[in-house]
Design a protein around this motif. Structure first.
Motif, mmCIF file in Angstrom:
data_model
loop_
_atom_site.group_PDB
_atom_site.id
_atom_site.type_symbol
_atom_site.label_atom_id
_atom_site.label_comp_id
_atom_site.label_asym_id
_atom_site.label_seq_id
_atom_site.Cartn_x
_atom_site.Cartn_y
_atom_site.Cartn_z
ATOM 1 N N ALA A 1 0.833 -1.206 0.000
ATOM 2 C CA ALA A 1 0.000 0.000 0.000
ATOM 3 C C ALA A 1 0.866 1.254 0.000
ATOM 4 O O ALA A 1 0.523 2.258 -0.632
ATOM 5 N N GLY A 2 1.998 1.192 0.692
ATOM 6 C CA GLY A 2 2.897 2.333 0.733
ATOM 7 C C GLY A 2 3.612 2.593 -0.582
ATOM 8 O O GLY A 2 4.113 3.701 -0.803
ATOM 9 N N LEU A 3 3.654 1.600 -1.473
ATOM 10 C CA LEU A 3 4.308 1.748 -2.772
ATOM 11 C C LEU A 3 3.348 2.172 -3.873
ATOM 12 O O LEU A 3 3.776 2.609 -4.942
ATOM 13 N N LEU A 4 2.056 2.056 -3.613
ATOM 14 C CA LEU A 4 1.057 2.374 -4.627
ATOM 15 C C LEU A 4 0.823 3.876 -4.695
ATOM 16 O O LEU A 4 1.092 4.602 -3.731
ATOM 17 N N PRO A 5 0.335 4.396 -5.821
ATOM 18 C CA PRO A 5 -0.025 5.809 -5.894
ATOM 19 C C PRO A 5 -0.987 6.172 -4.766
ATOM 20 O O PRO A 5 -1.845 5.368 -4.387
ATOM 21 N N SER A 6 -0.859 7.364 -4.233
ATOM 22 C CA SER A 6 -1.616 7.762 -3.047
ATOM 23 C C SER A 6 -3.128 7.731 -3.266
ATOM 24 O O SER A 6 -3.897 7.611 -2.316
ATOM 25 N N GLN A 7 -3.574 7.823 -4.526
ATOM 26 C CA GLN A 7 -5.005 7.845 -4.802
ATOM 27 C C GLN A 7 -5.617 6.450 -4.945
ATOM 28 O O GLN A 7 -6.828 6.319 -5.135
ATOM 29 N N THR A 8 -4.789 5.392 -4.844
ATOM 30 C CA THR A 8 -5.290 4.035 -4.998
ATOM 31 C C THR A 8 -6.273 3.683 -3.888
ATOM 32 O O THR A 8 -5.953 3.797 -2.708
ATOM 33 N N LYS A 9 -7.473 3.253 -4.263
ATOM 34 C CA LYS A 9 -8.513 2.900 -3.299
ATOM 35 C C LYS A 9 -8.360 1.433 -2.906
ATOM 36 O O LYS A 9 -8.187 0.569 -3.772
ATOM 37 N N ILE A 10 -8.447 1.169 -1.588
ATOM 38 C CA ILE A 10 -8.133 -0.159 -1.074
ATOM 39 C C ILE A 10 -9.252 -0.690 -0.185
ATOM 40 O O ILE A 10 -9.812 0.041 0.629
ATOM 41 N N VAL A 11 -9.545 -1.988 -0.357
ATOM 42 C CA VAL A 11 -10.355 -2.733 0.607
ATOM 43 C C VAL A 11 -9.431 -3.804 1.176
ATOM 44 O O VAL A 11 -9.052 -4.740 0.466
ATOM 45 N N PHE A 12 -9.031 -3.638 2.420
ATOM 46 C CA PHE A 12 -8.118 -4.606 3.034
ATOM 47 C C PHE A 12 -8.880 -5.866 3.432
ATOM 48 O O PHE A 12 -10.033 -5.812 3.873
ATOM 49 N N THR A 13 -8.219 -7.020 3.258
ATOM 50 C CA THR A 13 -8.777 -8.307 3.677
ATOM 51 C C THR A 13 -7.739 -9.008 4.534
ATOM 52 O O THR A 13 -6.595 -9.194 4.104
ATOM 53 N N THR A 14 -8.109 -9.411 5.738
ATOM 54 C CA THR A 14 -7.141 -10.021 6.645
ATOM 55 C C THR A 14 -7.854 -10.783 7.751
ATOM 56 O O THR A 14 -9.034 -10.526 8.037
ATOM 57 N N ALA A 15 -7.132 -11.692 8.358
ATOM 58 C CA ALA A 15 -7.669 -12.432 9.500
ATOM 59 C C ALA A 15 -7.352 -11.724 10.817
ATOM 60 O O ALA A 15 -7.745 -12.196 11.890
ATOM 61 N N TYR A 16 -6.656 -10.609 10.743
ATOM 62 C CA TYR A 16 -6.185 -9.929 11.947
ATOM 63 C C TYR A 16 -6.796 -8.528 12.061
ATOM 64 O O TYR A 16 -6.658 -7.709 11.159
ATOM 65 N N SER A 17 -7.416 -8.268 13.189
ATOM 66 C CA SER A 17 -8.099 -6.988 13.382
ATOM 67 C C SER A 17 -7.160 -5.873 13.817
ATOM 68 O O SER A 17 -7.503 -4.702 13.718
ATOM 69 N N GLU A 18 -5.948 -6.211 14.286
ATOM 70 C CA GLU A 18 -5.077 -5.195 14.871
ATOM 71 C C GLU A 18 -4.514 -4.192 13.861
ATOM 72 O O GLU A 18 -3.951 -3.164 14.235
ATOM 73 N N TYR A 19 -4.665 -4.480 12.580
ATOM 74 C CA TYR A 19 -4.156 -3.554 11.560
ATOM 75 C C TYR A 19 -5.189 -2.524 11.120
ATOM 76 O O TYR A 19 -4.907 -1.678 10.271
ATOM 77 N N ALA A 20 -6.389 -2.599 11.677
ATOM 78 C CA ALA A 20 -7.490 -1.756 11.192
ATOM 79 C C ALA A 20 -7.159 -0.268 11.261
ATOM 80 O O ALA A 20 -7.347 0.477 10.294
ATOM 81 N N ALA A 21 -6.659 0.186 12.409
ATOM 82 C CA ALA A 21 -6.361 1.613 12.565
ATOM 83 C C ALA A 21 -5.278 2.055 11.587
ATOM 84 O O ALA A 21 -5.384 3.104 10.943
ATOM 85 N N GLU A 22 -4.222 1.241 11.440
ATOM 86 C CA GLU A 22 -3.123 1.582 10.531
ATOM 87 C C GLU A 22 -3.594 1.638 9.082
ATOM 88 O O GLU A 22 -3.102 2.447 8.284
ATOM 89 N N SER A 23 -4.574 0.811 8.739
ATOM 90 C CA SER A 23 -5.014 0.730 7.342
ATOM 91 C C SER A 23 -5.590 2.049 6.845
ATOM 92 O O SER A 23 -5.524 2.351 5.652
ATOM 93 N N TYR A 24 -6.137 2.861 7.746
ATOM 94 C CA TYR A 24 -6.790 4.094 7.306
ATOM 95 C C TYR A 24 -5.800 5.245 7.088
ATOM 96 O O TYR A 24 -6.197 6.378 6.864
#
Length: 236
Positions: free
Chosen positions: A67-90
């Protein structure tokens, strides 16, 4: 809604499930399935999509690193088994955060959120274009009439129709007032469930009524604060 997307996930079962949900529940175009971040980067260099489904825990590069390498305007839907990354994802252009295993109920909720996001973006762009050009076309019978925004006095909702009123004429438009509102910006403002007014055409405001030409238009409590916030900016 016709949107394009790709899936980036190193787990084949997770990819297959998400692919099935997309195909069975949406009109989206799934352009690619990438099983690692490097494959995704290669694809995205030459292909455009509206958004990506991105797993977080992957080898070589994690979803967050990608995500950090993609253009800043790239829209993302994260999929994961771990909830602890939720805050960082935004910290990125995140539309939603799906926890695995992804259920049909949760996917449908995400679909609504994704389509609402892109629908709002399109509406804002359309509204900006209309305001900048200063006119739009109204279908009257078999004729498309060009109407200058500055000439409009107000719009009045009448069930499934909207009455557009200028100083010279009135036209009936087969649309809801809410749809008209979404295409307009200042100087137009909603003042009542049944009225949108052009603030440039106001003559006076008295006793919770607006006077435009020979029309007295009520200002309802629901819209009063928003309307007066605009008016107060021009009170000496």
């Amino acid at each position: 809604m016709n949107l394009s997307c790709i899936i980036i996930d190193d787990e084949p079962n997770a990819v297959n499930l998400l692919e099935m949900l997309v195909q069975q529940s949406t009109q989206w175009q799934l352009k690619a399935k990438c099983y690692n971040a490097l494959e995704a980067l290669t694809f995205l260099k030459t292909n455009k999509v509206d958004f990506i489904f991105l797993d977080i825990n992957m080898p070589q590069l994690t979803g967050m690193e990608l995500a950090g390498l993609l253009p800043s305007q790239t829209k993302i839907v994260f999929t994961t088994a771990y909830s602890e990354y939720a805050a960082e994802s935004y910290a990125y252009q995140t539309i939603d955060y799906l926890l695995k295993p992804i259920t049909l109920k949760r996917f449908l909720a995400a679909q609504q959120k994704i389509e609402a996001y892109f629908g709002k973006t399109e509406a804002v762009a359309h509204k900006t274009d209309t305001a900048d050009e200063g006119y739009f076309f109204v279908k009257s019978g078999k004729v498309l009439r060009r109407i200058l925004l500055d000439e409009i006095l107000y719009f009045e909702g009448e069930k499934e129709y909207v009455r557009l009123v200028t100083g010279q004429e009135q036209l009936l438009i087969y649309r809801r007032l809410k749809d008209i509102e979404e295409q307009l910006s200042a100087p137009f403002v909603r003042v009542h469930n049944s009225y949108i007014v052009n603030t440039k055409q106001l003559v006076k405001i008295q006793d919770n009524h607006i006077y435009i030409a020979d029309k007295h238009i009520p200002v309802s409590e629901k819209f009063k604060d928003g309307f007066m916030a605009i008016i107060n900016k021009r009170i000496f």
